[in-house]
Enzyme design. Structure first.
Site, PDB file in Angstrom:
ATOM      1  N   TYR A 205      32.093  44.382  28.144  1.00 31.77           N
ATOM      2  CA  TYR A 205      32.070  43.032  28.691  1.00 31.77           C
ATOM      3  C   TYR A 205      32.995  42.125  27.879  1.00 31.77           C
ATOM      4  O   TYR A 205      33.829  41.395  28.442  1.00 31.77           O
ATOM      5  CB  TYR A 205      30.642  42.493  28.678  1.00 31.77           C
TER       6      TYR A 205
ATOM      7  N   ALA B 213      32.096  35.755  37.365  1.00 35.68           N
ATOM      8  CA  ALA B 213      32.265  36.760  36.307  1.00 35.68           C
ATOM      9  C   ALA B 213      31.379  37.956  36.592  1.00 35.68           C
ATOM     10  O   ALA B 213      30.370  37.855  37.298  1.00 35.68           O
ATOM     11  CB  ALA B 213      31.919  36.172  34.942  1.00 35.68           C
TER      12      ALA B 213
ATOM     13  N   GLY C 265      26.291  31.375  41.794  1.00 34.04           N
ATOM     14  CA  GLY C 265      25.715  31.852  40.550  1.00 34.04           C
ATOM     15  C   GLY C 265      25.033  30.762  39.753  1.00 34.04           C
ATOM     16  O   GLY C 265      24.922  29.610  40.183  1.00 34.04           O
TER      17      GLY C 265
END
Length: 298
Positions: free
Chosen positions: A138, A74, A17
């Site tokens: 979130y 995440a 990521g």
């Protein structure tokens, strides 16, 4: 954990990521430290048995080194989380606890969290002990992850950050730089304020935190220094790439409704980070200048 002076063995989750790529770049500068990089393909954070199995196997293989896990993985699709909260909760809320439980007594966890755990209604930087009051799915799932890490005990630090951008993946700065190079006009919200954070800077800070042999605080904030609105950041990007900042027009959050509410105020108080003796963040505008010199804007 081993005594100070030994190398550190690193396990990076979310290694493919945006932040993970910069963590690996920083760790490449520590040639004596073994590094294990795990992306989504190698470690499915929705699978508890697999997470525990992988971490236990890695810990069992660490010899003569201090084990440190940098959890950069995440579920970051903020709007999608509004209708997929169960999956977001597994990745953001449950998995950090599984990692922390496996590491308790055996190694250190550095877990990355977010400004979205706050309500966004402040007018001063949020200290580390400010009440958590997320307004989005979130944010709720990330807050759950913080609680899970704390409940596991052990040597673990939650590091909240905000407005991260870097050379890997899609992000606001890369998007604005591309629009600027095209000479395209944009409208950007001017009623959300935060601290832009260069992923390379954040990565260096997280590695410094993980490498410390002494105990570390349970919660810290790490962003680049200073604050600006998204509109102000977009104008700065246009200026940095040589485009006309007048092409950036201000607008309001209300003019661009999204499924998940965005914090109006995302500024985090980094004084605890400095008090811990960790490297001081540079001003966000300095970091932006260095970032746009060092990686392609598109």
């Amino acid at each position: 954990m081993t005594e100070p002076g030994h190398p550190t063995a690193w396990l990076v989750t979310g290694a493919r990521g945006q932040l993970g790529g910069d963590l690996l770049a920083v760790l490449a500068g520590r040639p004596g430290d073994p590094v294990t990089a795990l992306g989504r393909a190698e470690l499915d954070l929705t699978d508890e048995r697999r997470v525990r199995e992988v971490v236990r196997g890695w810990l069992d293989g660490v010899r003569g080194a201090r084990p440190v896990v940098l959890n950069a993985a995440a579920y970051t699709a903020v709007d999608a989380a509004e209708t997929d909260e169960d999956t977001a909760l597994l990745v953001n809320g449950r998995a950090p606890g599984w990692l922390a439980e496996e590491l308790a007594g055996r190694g250190r966890l550095v877990h990355v969290s977010t400004d979205y755990v706050f309500d966004g209604e402040a007018d001063q930087p949020y200290p580390v002990d400010a009440p958590v009051a997320p307004r989005s799915a979130y944010g709720r799932t990330k807050a759950a992850g913080e609680r899970a890490v704390a409940a596991a005990g052990g040597d673990a630090t939650v590091v909240r950050t905000a407005w991260v951008y870097g050379r890997h993946g899609g992000n606001f700065v890369r998007t604005m730089a591309g629009r600027a190079l095209d000479g395209a006009p944009v409208s950007v919200v001017d009623d959300q304020v935060g601290s832009p954070t260069w992923a390379a800077d954040l990565a260096a800070g997280l590695v410094a935190l993980g490498a410390r042999p002494e105990p570390v605080p349970p919660v810290l904030h790490r962003t680049d220094a200073g604050a600006v609105s998204w509109y102000g950041l977009a104008r700065a990007v246009y200026e940095e790439v040589g485009a006309d900042p007048a092409l950036v027009a201000p607008t309001t959050t209300a003019a661009f409704p999204r499924p998940a509410p965005r914090p109006a105020w995302s500024v985090l108080d980094g004084s605890a980070w400095l008090a811990a003796g960790l490297p001081a963040p540079q001003p966000w505008r300095t970091a932006l200048h260095l970032a746009l010199q060092g990686w392609p804007a598109r």
